[in-house]
Design a protein around this motif. Structure first.
Motif, PDB file in Angstrom:
ATOM      1  N   ARG A  43       0.787  -1.230   0.000  1.00 14.05           N
ATOM      2  CA  ARG A  43       0.000   0.000   0.000  1.00 14.05           C
ATOM      3  C   ARG A  43       0.823   1.286   0.000  1.00 14.05           C
ATOM      4  NH1 ARG A  43      -5.182  -0.938   0.382  1.00 14.05           N
ATOM      5  NH2 ARG A  43      -5.950  -2.933   1.153  1.00 14.05           N
ATOM      6  N   GLU A 140      -0.392   3.042  -8.240  1.00 14.21           N
ATOM      7  CA  GLU A 140      -1.218   4.211  -7.972  1.00 14.21           C
ATOM      8  C   GLU A 140      -0.483   5.209  -7.092  1.00 14.21           C
ATOM      9  OE1 GLU A 140      -4.798   2.820  -6.192  1.00 14.21           O
ATOM     10  OE2 GLU A 140      -5.568   1.902  -8.051  1.00 14.21           O
ATOM     11  N   GLU A 142      -1.863   8.140  -4.494  1.00 14.65           N
ATOM     12  CA  GLU A 142      -3.028   8.724  -3.825  1.00 14.65           C
ATOM     13  C   GLU A 142      -4.327   8.289  -4.490  1.00 14.65           C
ATOM     14  OE1 GLU A 142      -2.266  12.892  -3.752  1.00 14.65           O
ATOM     15  OE2 GLU A 142      -0.831  12.746  -2.093  1.00 14.65           O
ATOM     16  N   GLY A 143      -4.420   7.008  -4.824  1.00 13.38           N
ATOM     17  CA  GLY A 143      -5.639   6.453  -5.379  1.00 13.38           C
ATOM     18  C   GLY A 143      -5.831   6.628  -6.872  1.00 13.38           C
TER      19      GLY A 143
END
Length: 305
Positions: A43, A140, A142-143
């Motif tokens: 993540r 990715e 920040e999304g």
């Protein structure tokens, strides 16, 4: 988000050398098997400055403040190997061959940017040589999806080479259209040193013995060490200069023949309406790598749930 036995949540990419060692001692069947859906996620991590510097040096990229177009492929390689080492994956990693790669860069990535990565594998298809499957990767920030790739692997299976092949036409034939296009540009001659595999291993963490020394490569059937396929891709992208510095790009690569170390090869490009075709050939004409660099990034495949 819940984690199932087939979804691995990691705090950081595992050491590639450790994953390769796990692959070396793994016991898997060589017969066809179902490829289930497997996924690995990290993540939040940022590329290390030393690794990036080593990669730029061995491939020939300038330090311009951005990640080179193929560099995220190096970052996610440990995740790919972790997928293929999963107990539910039916084949041994050793003997699997990287045959094609497709990269979509949606925007340039400043170095040091924290990244989130998810990579997954599912399904397979039968080909003449055995079974092919794709490793899917999303990177990715920040999304927002900024980089994605398909990495196609081949698992040769017993008896695959005995399948019938189409008969080749007899007699002389005209040069392929692509040869005519490439002939219009002046090739660059590269000398690829014997230590290229060891230098790239320091940048990538891929210390597979087939890339390091002639002695260690001979144990796997090669007369000399061979260059990493993604080193050859990186060297090509660096050679293409400004064409590879656009914000959105698609890079396709097809690996045709191992590049033995040391070697002298020719790098060629050919302009196309939608970008640049490129290839690396031996001086005797044998093809090692071919691909295309085109502006724009295609829409990604649907994200897994």
């Amino acid at each position: 988000m819940s984690t199932s036995p087939r979804v691995l949540e990691l705090a950081a990419p595992p050491p590639l050398a450790r994953e390769l060692l796990r692959a070396a001692v793994a016991r898997r069947p060589s017969r066809p098997g179902e490829v289930p859906r497997l996924e690995v996620r990290v993540r939040h991590f940022a590329p290390e400055a030393l690794q990036l510097a080593r990669y730029r040096e061995v491939c020939g990229f300038a330090a311009d403040g951005y990640l080179p177009l193929p560099f995220p492929q190096v970052l996610v390689a440990p995740l790919h190997i972790a997928l293929l080492n999963h107990p539910d994956f039916p084949y041994r990693l050793l003997g699997m061959i990287h045959v094609r790669n497709r990269i979509h860069q949606h925007r340039r990535l400043p170095e040091g940017t924290p990244l989130s990565v998810r990579t997954w594998v599912e399904g397979q298809r039968e080909v003449r040589q055995g079974r092919e499957l794709d490793l899917h990767t999303h990177v990715e920030v920040e999304g927002t999806l900024v980089w994605s790739a398909f990495t196609t692997m081949l698992r040769r299976l017993p008896g695959a080479e005995e399948r019938s092949r189409e008969a080749k036409p007899a007699g002389p034939k005209a040069p392929p259209e692509e040869d005519v296009r490439f002939a219009q540009s002046r090739p660059a001659s590269w000398t690829v040193p014997e230590d290229t595999g060891r230098r790239y291993a320091k940048a990538s963490g891929d210390y597979n013995p087939i890339h390091l020394y002639a002695l260690t490569a001979r144990f796997f059937g090669f007369p000399r060490a061979i260059a990493h396929g993604m080193w050859t891709v990186g060297r090509c992208v660096a050679e293409m200069g400004e064409a590879a510095e656009a914000p959105a790009l698609t890079l396709t690569s097809e690996f045709r023949r191992p590049l033995l170390l040391p070697s002298r090869v020719l790098f060629q490009t050919a302009r196309q309406d939608d970008g640049v075709a490129y290839r690396v050939r031996a001086e005797d004409g044998q093809l090692h790598l071919q691909g295309q660099l085109t502006p724009g990034a295609e829409p990604p495949e649907p994200r897994p749930s």
